[in-house]
Write a protein that holds these residues in place. Structure first.
Motif: not given
Length: 109
Positions: A12-13, A18-19, A23-29, A33-34
């Motif tokens: 969302d940020a 992601f396929a 649990h959290s974004c690997r790019r921004c943390g 995640i929707l």
């Protein structure tokens, strides 16, 4: 034949795709995640034919595994269905068909 949309997951940020669920974004943390529906259309980037499969897939050989670049920018590894009488070539268009227990299946068009 009607094409199915491909369910993916987006941060969302930063809007990273992601396929699989995260649990959290690997790019921004970020932790939001929707689920999102993507077009299911893409391009064949790479593929290989499996002739000697792992034990769990015995009896399904030969089958193709491919890397598909979706229009929205997500790269997906998937099973590939190639129509009879046709050979797969890098750059061929592909569409999402379904998700099976072992993962997504795309079909060349």
């Amino acid at each position: 034949m009607r094409m199915a949309s491909f369910e993916a997951f987006a941060c969302d940020a930063c809007k990273g795709l992601f396929a699989r669920p995260q649990h959290s974004c690997r790019r921004c943390g970020a932790i939001t995640i929707l689920p999102v529906n993507l077009s299911g259309r893409g391009t064949l980037t790479s593929f290989t034919t499996i002739r000697v499969p792992p034990t769990v897939f015995l009896g399904q050989e030969p089958y193709d595994i491919a890397v598909i670049d979706l229009e929205e920018g997500l790269r997906v590894t998937a099973r590939l269905t190639v129509p009879a009488g046709r050979a797969a070539e890098i750059g061929d268009p592909a569409v999402f068909e379904e998700v099976l227990p072992y993962g997504p299946v795309f079909r060349l068009i």
